[in-house]
Design a protein around this motif. Structure first.
Motif, PDB file in Angstrom:
ATOM      1  N   LYS A   1     -15.353-102.430  17.466  1.00  0.00           N
ATOM      2  CA  LYS A   1     -15.082-101.610  16.283  1.00  0.00           C
ATOM      3  C   LYS A   1     -13.600-101.505  15.941  1.00  0.00           C
ATOM      4  O   LYS A   1     -13.247-100.939  14.911  1.00  0.00           O
ATOM      5  CB  LYS A   1     -15.663-100.207  16.483  1.00  0.00           C
ATOM      6  CG  LYS A   1     -17.184-100.164  16.502  1.00  0.00           C
ATOM      7  CD  LYS A   1     -17.678 -98.742  16.665  1.00  0.00           C
ATOM      8  CE  LYS A   1     -19.206 -98.697  16.698  1.00  0.00           C
ATOM      9  NZ  LYS A   1     -19.710 -97.312  16.902  1.00  0.00           N
ATOM     10  N   CYS A   2     -12.745-102.069  16.791  1.00  0.00           N
ATOM     11  CA  CYS A   2     -11.294-101.987  16.566  1.00  0.00           C
ATOM     12  C   CYS A   2     -10.696-103.248  15.977  1.00  0.00           C
ATOM     13  O   CYS A   2      -9.554-103.218  15.512  1.00  0.00           O
ATOM     14  CB  CYS A   2     -10.570-101.689  17.877  1.00  0.00           C
ATOM     15  SG  CYS A   2     -10.684 -99.978  18.394  1.00  0.00           S
ATOM     16  N   PHE A   3     -11.435-104.362  16.015  1.00  0.00           N
ATOM     17  CA  PHE A   3     -10.858-105.648  15.647  1.00  0.00           C
ATOM     18  C   PHE A   3     -11.809-106.437  14.751  1.00  0.00           C
ATOM     19  O   PHE A   3     -13.027-106.353  14.899  1.00  0.00           O
ATOM     20  CB  PHE A   3     -10.598-106.503  16.899  1.00  0.00           C
ATOM     21  CG  PHE A   3      -9.668-105.885  17.900  1.00  0.00           C
ATOM     22  CD1 PHE A   3      -8.296-105.959  17.739  1.00  0.00           C
ATOM     23  CD2 PHE A   3     -10.180-105.240  19.024  1.00  0.00           C
ATOM     24  CE1 PHE A   3      -7.446-105.400  18.677  1.00  0.00           C
ATOM     25  CE2 PHE A   3      -9.345-104.673  19.967  1.00  0.00           C
ATOM     26  CZ  PHE A   3      -7.958-104.755  19.796  1.00  0.00           C
ATOM     27  N   ALA A   4     -11.236-107.239  13.860  1.00  0.00           N
ATOM     28  CA  ALA A   4     -12.028-108.262  13.190  1.00  0.00           C
ATOM     29  C   ALA A   4     -12.492-109.263  14.242  1.00  0.00           C
ATOM     30  O   ALA A   4     -11.705-109.677  15.095  1.00  0.00           O
ATOM     31  CB  ALA A   4     -11.181-108.959  12.129  1.00  0.00           C
ATOM     32  N   THR A   5     -13.737-109.654  14.172  1.00  0.00           N
ATOM     33  CA  THR A   5     -14.300-110.445  15.270  1.00  0.00           C
ATOM     34  C   THR A   5     -14.699-111.862  14.869  1.00  0.00           C
ATOM     35  O   THR A   5     -15.319-112.574  15.654  1.00  0.00           O
ATOM     36  CB  THR A   5     -15.539-109.731  15.852  1.00  0.00           C
ATOM     37  OG1 THR A   5     -16.492-109.532  14.796  1.00  0.00           O
ATOM     38  CG2 THR A   5     -15.157-108.395  16.452  1.00  0.00           C
TER      39      THR A   5
END
Length: 384
Positions: A300-304
């Motif tokens: 939920k913290c990074f573009a994946t």
């Protein structure tokens, strides 16, 4: 005044960088300011205008700093981003994606009326052009329109002959003014090999030059040719076709761009200024084979959609990060590493892809050295 989150009390306190409530999206303010200044100076030296893309930062405060440094305006990917920027007093806002539905066209016209210092949109289809013309005529204010050219990206944009027909139609349409041409080769920006990236950019620039020539031969003025990006900006300007650059990610950099611009011959043109700070929340698996500690920054913290985040600071040398769920990540290190990362230790991670990572966070935590100096909202987060 709206709350700036749990880290607000730390603003201005010496040493507060390591006290942040995590995970926290952070900006090294000194590095970002140098990046802004560096691109602005590059454009002045090359005598080309700069209209950087706000889809990267979605921040009025950052946009203001780019304008002060010399940018003539900002690009926005969505009408929602554009509304935030115009409301924030940003001049020269250009929407780079076609706005085609009735609700979007109504917002375009309303924003054109509200904008005091330049506003423009793109078209790549005659129906969209006709709808914009009707709405703009009814509003009583001429709307500046650029024809969106596909540039080999095949995402939006008209093919060459279609672009010529569109340009002629915009020129003839009541309520619209032909402001120029947009050509963005987004598919070239992250090509890892510099020579390959440059050769492909040259091929696209040749096609663009041909289109500009055909438009002018047809008696159409093309005052603006806008496009390019962080990955091709330095050789795009050499063709002297673009009148302005739309580069955006240069202010932050990310794993993708660092890999693409690290050519082995020259220093990176821009510094990494954006990172996510995370804290070690479990050391229970630190001593097992293939040991790791768990942090509080996960999916939920990074573009994946791209590479994994990379360790910028904290943790033992050679440590690597991997996702471990929505809220957690794992920091792997060499067996026998000493000392093992401690509970609560802060790890700072370079983002994989800066634009969509920013869109996952409410605030930027601005740091200078070891101090949190300010917190800025991500104003256009989620704005469509």
């Amino acid at each position: 005044m709206p709350s700036l989150g749990p880290n607000e009390p730390l603003i201005g306190k010496s040493g507060s960088r390591v006290l942040l409530d995590t995970p926290a999206l952070c900006v090294d303010l000194d590095a970002m300011e140098r990046n802004i200044a560096s691109m602005a100076e590059f454009c002045r030296h090359k005598r080309i205008a700069l209209r950087p893309h706000a889809k990267t930062h979605k921040s009025v405060k950052i946009g203001e700093r780019q304008i002060v440094a010399g940018a003539i305006g900002l690009c926005c990917a969505t009408i929602g981003e554009a509304e935030i920027m115009v409301e924030g007093g940003i001049k020269g806002v250009h929407v780079t994606s076609p706005q085609v539905t009735p609700s979007k066209i109504a917002r375009v016209v309303a924003l054109n009326l509200a904008a005091k210092d330049g506003f423009s949109v793109v078209v790549d289809h005659p129906q969209n052009l006709a709808d914009l013309a009707v709405a703009a005529s009814a509003s009583g204010k001429v709307l500046d329109v650029l024809v969106d050219f596909s540039a080999g990206h095949h995402r939006t944009g008209a093919a060459t002959e279609d672009a010529i027909v569109l340009a002629q139609a915009v020129h003839a349409a009541a309520g619209l003014r032909l402001a120029g041409l947009q050509s963005y080769s987004g598919n070239l920006q992250h090509v890892a090999d510099r020579d390959e990236r440059q050769e492909k950019a040259k091929q696209r620039l040749a096609v663009l030059a041909g289109l500009v020539g055909k438009l002018r031969a047809a008696g159409l003025a093309v005052p603006v040719v806008t496009g390019s990006g962080t990955g091709t900006h330095d050789f795009d300007v050499e063709a002297k076709i673009f009148t302005e650059l739309q580069a955006g990610s240069y202010i932050f950099m990310d794993v993708d761009y660092i890999r693409a611009l690290k050519d082995g011959r020259n220093a990176l043109p821009f510094e990494t200024s954006l990172f996510v700070q995370t804290a070690v929340v479990s050391v229970a698996s630190a001593k097992v084979p293939g040991g790791y500690v768990t942090t509080d920054a996960g999916l939920k913290c990074f573009a994946t959609e791209g590479p994994q985040p990379e360790v910028m600071s904290g943790g033992p040398p050679g440590a690597t990060y991997a996702y471990a769920g929505d809220e957690h990540g794992r920091l792997f290190f060499t067996p026998g590493t000493h000392p093992v990362p401690a509970l609560g230790e802060r790890i700072e991670l370079v983002t994989p892809h800066c634009d969509p990572t920013v869109n996952l966070h409410d605030f930027y935590h601005l740091v200078r050295g070891d101090t949190l100096v300010d917190i800025w909202p991500v104003d256009a987060r989620g704005k469509r």
